[in-house]
Design a protein around this motif. Structure first.
Motif, mmCIF file in Angstrom:
data_model
loop_
_atom_site.group_PDB
_atom_site.id
_atom_site.type_symbol
_atom_site.label_atom_id
_atom_site.label_comp_id
_atom_site.label_asym_id
_atom_site.label_seq_id
_atom_site.Cartn_x
_atom_site.Cartn_y
_atom_site.Cartn_z
ATOM 1 N N TRP A 127 0.943 -1.560 -0.087
ATOM 2 C CA TRP A 127 0.054 -0.050 0.119
ATOM 3 C C TRP A 127 1.266 1.238 0.157
ATOM 4 C CZ3 TRP A 127 -5.327 -0.221 -0.278
ATOM 5 C CH2 TRP A 127 -5.610 -1.986 -0.191
ATOM 6 N N TRP A 128 1.293 1.994 -1.404
ATOM 7 C CA TRP A 128 1.902 2.992 -1.278
ATOM 8 C C TRP A 128 1.085 4.047 -1.722
ATOM 9 C CZ3 TRP A 128 6.922 3.597 -0.476
ATOM 10 C CH2 TRP A 128 7.964 2.358 -0.065
ATOM 11 N N ARG A 129 1.336 5.862 -1.295
ATOM 12 C CA ARG A 129 0.002 6.776 -1.034
ATOM 13 C C ARG A 129 1.068 8.049 -0.938
ATOM 14 N NH1 ARG A 129 -2.790 2.586 -2.507
ATOM 15 N NH2 ARG A 129 -4.564 2.621 -2.292
ATOM 16 N N PRO A 130 0.861 8.712 -1.881
ATOM 17 C CA PRO A 130 1.677 10.420 -1.605
ATOM 18 C C PRO A 130 1.235 10.632 -0.052
ATOM 19 C CG PRO A 130 -0.548 9.985 -3.429
ATOM 20 C CD PRO A 130 -0.852 9.199 -2.873
ATOM 21 N N ALA A 131 1.636 11.918 -0.244
ATOM 22 C CA ALA A 131 1.418 12.282 1.166
ATOM 23 C C ALA A 131 -0.466 13.104 0.841
ATOM 24 C CB ALA A 131 2.212 13.746 1.660
ATOM 25 N N ARG A 132 -0.442 13.357 1.983
ATOM 26 C CA ARG A 132 -2.613 14.158 2.165
ATOM 27 C C ARG A 132 -1.738 15.806 1.421
ATOM 28 N NH1 ARG A 132 -5.796 13.569 5.772
ATOM 29 N NH2 ARG A 132 -4.916 12.103 6.967
ATOM 30 N N GLU A 133 -2.818 15.209 0.156
ATOM 31 C CA GLU A 133 -2.614 17.131 -0.202
ATOM 32 C C GLU A 133 -2.625 18.044 0.543
ATOM 33 O OE1 GLU A 133 -5.593 19.116 -4.386
ATOM 34 O OE2 GLU A 133 -6.601 16.705 -2.618
ATOM 35 N N GLY A 134 -1.785 18.773 -0.588
ATOM 36 C CA GLY A 134 -1.699 19.944 -0.115
ATOM 37 C C GLY A 134 -0.519 20.655 1.472
ATOM 38 N N MET A 135 -0.135 18.939 1.649
ATOM 39 C CA MET A 135 1.122 18.328 2.960
ATOM 40 C C MET A 135 2.687 18.384 2.321
ATOM 41 S SD MET A 135 -1.183 19.306 5.701
ATOM 42 C CE MET A 135 -0.073 18.344 7.176
ATOM 43 N N GLU A 136 3.430 18.684 2.825
ATOM 44 C CA GLU A 136 4.969 18.536 2.491
ATOM 45 C C GLU A 136 4.692 17.120 3.282
ATOM 46 O OE1 GLU A 136 8.435 18.400 0.872
ATOM 47 O OE2 GLU A 136 6.959 20.547 1.113
ATOM 48 N N PRO A 137 5.676 16.080 1.983
ATOM 49 C CA PRO A 137 5.943 15.383 2.786
ATOM 50 C C PRO A 137 7.147 15.014 3.649
ATOM 51 C CG PRO A 137 6.050 14.833 0.271
ATOM 52 C CD PRO A 137 5.862 16.578 1.164
ATOM 53 N N GLY A 138 6.448 13.687 4.958
ATOM 54 C CA GLY A 138 7.420 13.778 5.509
ATOM 55 C C GLY A 138 7.079 14.802 6.812
ATOM 56 N N THR A 139 6.146 15.344 6.424
ATOM 57 C CA THR A 139 5.828 16.414 7.809
ATOM 58 C C THR A 139 4.404 15.978 9.259
ATOM 59 O OG1 THR A 139 4.460 17.586 6.427
ATOM 60 C CG2 THR A 139 6.944 18.371 7.000
ATOM 61 N N PRO A 140 4.498 16.246 10.071
ATOM 62 C CA PRO A 140 3.727 15.397 10.622
ATOM 63 C C PRO A 140 2.518 15.945 10.305
ATOM 64 C CG PRO A 140 5.259 16.678 12.737
ATOM 65 C CD PRO A 140 5.397 16.946 11.133
ATOM 66 N N GLY A 141 1.207 14.740 10.404
ATOM 67 C CA GLY A 141 -0.163 14.817 10.494
ATOM 68 C C GLY A 141 -0.445 14.891 7.794
ATOM 69 N N GLY A 143 -5.350 15.812 16.528
ATOM 70 C CA GLY A 143 -4.349 15.215 16.825
ATOM 71 C C GLY A 143 -3.538 14.338 17.082
ATOM 72 N N ARG A 144 -4.650 12.942 17.225
ATOM 73 C CA ARG A 144 -4.089 12.017 17.737
ATOM 74 C C ARG A 144 -4.378 10.985 16.483
ATOM 75 N NH1 ARG A 144 -5.608 10.304 23.822
ATOM 76 N NH2 ARG A 144 -4.304 12.784 25.020
ATOM 77 N N TYR A 145 -4.014 9.885 16.420
ATOM 78 C CA TYR A 145 -3.996 8.953 14.780
ATOM 79 C C TYR A 145 -5.278 7.527 15.463
ATOM 80 C CZ TYR A 145 0.300 10.065 13.326
ATOM 81 O OH TYR A 145 1.085 11.252 13.044
ATOM 82 N N GLY A 146 -6.066 7.470 14.910
ATOM 83 C CA GLY A 146 -7.701 6.742 15.388
ATOM 84 C C GLY A 146 -6.676 5.201 14.760
ATOM 85 N N GLN A 147 -7.640 4.619 15.828
ATOM 86 C CA GLN A 147 -7.797 2.897 15.728
ATOM 87 C C GLN A 147 -7.644 2.563 13.794
ATOM 88 O OE1 GLN A 147 -7.001 -0.047 17.889
ATOM 89 N NE2 GLN A 147 -6.023 1.685 18.803
ATOM 90 N N PRO A 148 -6.549 1.282 13.157
ATOM 91 C CA PRO A 148 -6.678 1.684 12.245
ATOM 92 C C PRO A 148 -7.738 0.028 12.100
ATOM 93 C CG PRO A 148 -5.139 0.496 12.574
ATOM 94 C CD PRO A 148 -5.367 1.513 14.109
ATOM 95 N N GLY A 149 -7.933 -0.522 13.124
ATOM 96 C CA GLY A 149 -9.133 -1.565 12.292
ATOM 97 C C GLY A 149 -10.428 -1.176 11.855
ATOM 98 N N VAL A 150 -10.564 -0.057 12.300
ATOM 99 C CA VAL A 150 -12.079 0.690 11.941
ATOM 100 C C VAL A 150 -12.149 0.694 10.618
ATOM 101 C CG1 VAL A 150 -13.776 2.481 11.990
ATOM 102 C CG2 VAL A 150 -12.440 2.395 14.155
ATOM 103 N N ALA A 151 -11.041 0.653 9.551
ATOM 104 C CA ALA A 151 -10.781 0.542 7.955
ATOM 105 C C ALA A 151 -10.555 -1.020 7.952
ATOM 106 C CB ALA A 151 -10.754 1.660 7.737
ATOM 107 N N ALA A 152 -9.609 -1.442 8.611
ATOM 108 C CA ALA A 152 -8.738 -2.585 8.089
ATOM 109 C C ALA A 152 -9.310 -3.916 8.391
ATOM 110 C CB ALA A 152 -7.254 -2.403 8.776
ATOM 111 N N ALA A 153 -10.884 -4.138 9.753
ATOM 112 C CA ALA A 153 -10.832 -5.191 10.030
ATOM 113 C C ALA A 153 -12.259 -5.821 9.724
ATOM 114 C CB ALA A 153 -10.874 -5.036 11.625
ATOM 115 N N ASN A 154 -12.395 -6.708 9.022
ATOM 116 C CA ASN A 154 -13.384 -7.334 8.179
ATOM 117 C C ASN A 154 -14.052 -5.969 6.993
ATOM 118 O OD1 ASN A 154 -13.772 -9.125 10.829
ATOM 119 N ND2 ASN A 154 -14.143 -7.240 11.593
ATOM 120 N N GLY A 155 -13.015 -6.722 6.262
ATOM 121 C CA GLY A 155 -13.329 -5.067 5.533
ATOM 122 C C GLY A 155 -14.053 -6.347 4.211
ATOM 123 N N PRO A 156 -14.438 -5.595 3.340
ATOM 124 C CA PRO A 156 -15.492 -5.665 1.604
ATOM 125 C C PRO A 156 -15.139 -6.865 1.331
ATOM 126 C CG PRO A 156 -14.519 -3.813 1.154
ATOM 127 C CD PRO A 156 -14.223 -3.897 2.862
#
Length: 581
Positions: A137-151, A239-252
């Motif tokens: 799973w490769w993806r670019p940085a969030r749109e408008g954000m500098e790669p490698g910066t927080p967020g 400012g925190r990271y969410g639990q990935p299981g919401v979108a990664a567990a028991n997927g479609p």
């Protein structure tokens, strides 16, 4: 034990309804070369222990070639053995010895992710146009954000091991997904080439003679993907990271992938194979679908609900006292939900869980009584029981007294993240209760300096209580935890009511006594377990005064009086009667 009536003998039930599985964490089982790390020759050396215990299946935690960032759950070569554990020839010898004794061997299958040192990922990381780029799973940085910066991460997913679930690759300018360690990049199961490569590898192991797979976090292989290939953000505090299981567990596509796996790997050779999935975050409804034999997915699943009941809002390191009523409701819901279609995997301990006698029992004053009570209660449920190495000896939590003694990556990363908030004493208290290292101290074979595990310095310290808690002492004591487990394994083999009887929960609101019945035909078992050091009285209803004792953890008789059964400290009893109708 009463003889079993002919009409209750098993018919065409799967073999694993009568079986018990034993899990080995090879790094901590038995070392033979003095390097302090358990190995395959060590397992071969201790096969007679498994035979004496009476188990049917041996499940090995990963022994594949690995950088050992997460103790082997980061695999760099699926078709070779890590030199720390031995060679493929050592595995072949172990397989032969197990099969000669009538035991099966199940391998740990870790295919949600690989190591970042696996050749697949090395190629994928080499350039954005490499043919294997889309294997992960490769993806670019969030749109408008500098790669490698927080967020700037593509989504706000957090790793299960703390911090973001994305790591920035400076060479290609993009991020890769890792739900666990940054050295465990997630495979992209949306890519059919990935699936074909995994299936080829699985067939290779089956052709070599292994008897099935325990599939690590298998319900995470299907992520929620938008039509444009995007992955969604998940709920999270600012400012925190969410639990990935919401979108990664028991997927479609989870069921689609598992059914395809079944067709490509197992069709035509199911026979005596065992397929069990580790499924964090799975509900009873998902579990029923995953294990319904008509759907051709899995034989059984490991759920996490019952071993998360003592977790507070802060997770596994925020330990709260267990409310027995919650445990009964949880296990009872799974028993009812999988009664008609599906099957439960029954466990207290594994390589990721603190020792159950230290969690839900009393590992000081009533270690033997609470360890055996917990064993009886679990093994009398409907499902296939799993014993984790040392559980049959009543091994306890590690009791480490310094941060330097811990080795688990999850524990160490959590402690680093919490240093500014908690004192060292508080950190040690949290780790003492919740760390995975509690299950990973070496097996205690005898009372010698390193518990008979190694002649060298063990990779993780031996529990200091090995001078009194060890296999030699347990074997010599006819009333020990070990011999109680032997009797439970034999009971699973011999008693159809234990194997296939209906489950009915009793006394759901009693805060100290776990009670249920198992019924098949006109045979009924009553199972009682006291989760208390204080004497308890269970109101079980009429008809049990003249019942026969099947198994218990005290040598003197159980006290029954009409509708009541008196239970001593951490006592468990199983009674049998004949019922009409």
């Amino acid at each position: 034990m009463n003889p079993v009536p002919d009409e209750l003998e098993p018919a065409d039930e799967p073999w694993w309804t009568r079986a018990v599985v034993y899990q080995i964490y090879p790094r901590s089982f038995q070392d033979t070369n003095g390097d302090g790390i358990g190995d395959l020759p060590g397992i071969l050396q201790r096969v007679d222990h498994l035979v004496e215990l009476g188990v049917d299946v041996l499940w090995l935690s990963p022994i594949y070639r690995s950088p050992q960032d997460d103790n082997g759950y980061d695999i760099s070569d699926y078709e070779d053995i890590d030199p720390a554990f031995g060679t493929l020839e050592d595995l072949d010898r172990l397989l032969e010895a197990l099969h000669e004794r009538g035991l099966k061997l199940v391998m740990d299958l870790v295919v949600n992710h690989t190591s970042d040192e696996h050749p697949w990922f090395v190629e994928s990381q080499s350039s954005t146009d490499n043919p294997k780029r889309d294997w992960y799973w490769w993806r670019p940085a969030r749109e408008g954000m500098e790669p490698g910066t927080p967020g700037a991460e593509p989504t706000n997913w957090g790793s299960f091991f703390s911090g973001p679930a994305w790591d920035h690759d400076e060479a290609t300018g993009e991020y890769y997904l890792h739900l666990f360690s940054r050295k465990q990049p997630d495979l992209n199961w949306e890519n059919p080439e990935v699936r074909r490569a995994v299936y080829r590898m699985m067939r290779w192991w089956l052709d070599r003679g292994v008897d099935g797979f325990r599939m690590d976090v298998i319900n995470l292989i299907s992520k929620t993907v938008g039509p444009d290939g995007s992955l969604p953000d998940v709920p999270a505090e600012d400012g925190r990271y969410g639990q990935p299981g919401v979108a990664a567990a028991n997927g479609p596509r989870l069921h689609e992938f598992l059914q395809e796996m079944h067709r490509e790997v197992f069709d035509g050779r199911r026979g005596g194979l065992l397929l069990v999935g580790e499924t964090p975050g799975t509900t009873v409804e998902h579990g029923r679908l995953l294990t319904d034999p008509a759907r051709h997915e899995l034989d059984m699943v490991f759920t996490f609900e019952h071993v998360s009941l003592d977790h507070g809002p802060g997770g596994r390191f925020d330990v709260h006292p267990l409310d027995l009523r919650d445990l009964k409701a949880t296990l009872g819901r799974w028993q009812a939900g999988l009664a008609e279609a599906g099957w439960n995997a029954l466990y207290w301990d594994n390589h990721d869980q603190p020792r159950i006698v230290s969690r839900y029992g009393d590992d000081v004053a009533y270690r033997r009584e609470s360890a055996t009570m917990l064993a009886i209660v679990l093994h009398l449920h409907r499902g296939t029981p799993y014993i984790y190495q040392g559980e049959e000896l009543g091994m306890t939590n590690a009791h480490f007294t310094s941060l330097e003694e811990y080795r688990d990556i999850e524990s160490l990363r959590w402690a680093d993240a919490e240093r500014d908030r908690l004192s060292e004493e508080q950190l040690l208290g949290c780790l003492a209760a919740g760390s995975r290292d509690n299950a990973r101290t070496p097996v205690q074979w005898d009372d010698t300096a390193q518990a008979g595990f190694t002649t060298g310095r063990p990779w993780i310290a031996v529990n200091p209580n090995h001078d009194t808690i060890n296999a030699a002492a347990e074997r010599a004591d006819p009333d020990s935890v070990f011999h109680l487990y032997r009797r439970l394994v034999a009971l699973r083999h011999e008693d159809p009511v234990v194997q296939r009887g209906d489950f009915h929960l009793l006394l759901p609101d009693d805060p100290h006594v776990y009670a249920f019945t198992r019924t098949l035909g006109d045979e009924q078992l009553l199972v009682l377990g006291s989760f208390s050091s204080d004497p308890q009285v269970a109101e079980v209803g009429p008809g049990w005064s003249d019942a026969s004792l099947v198994i218990g953890n005290y040598t003197s008789p159980v006290a029954t009086d009409g509708d009541r059964v008196a239970l001593r400290s951490w006592e468990a009893v199983v009674l049998r009667r004949t019922v009409s109708g």
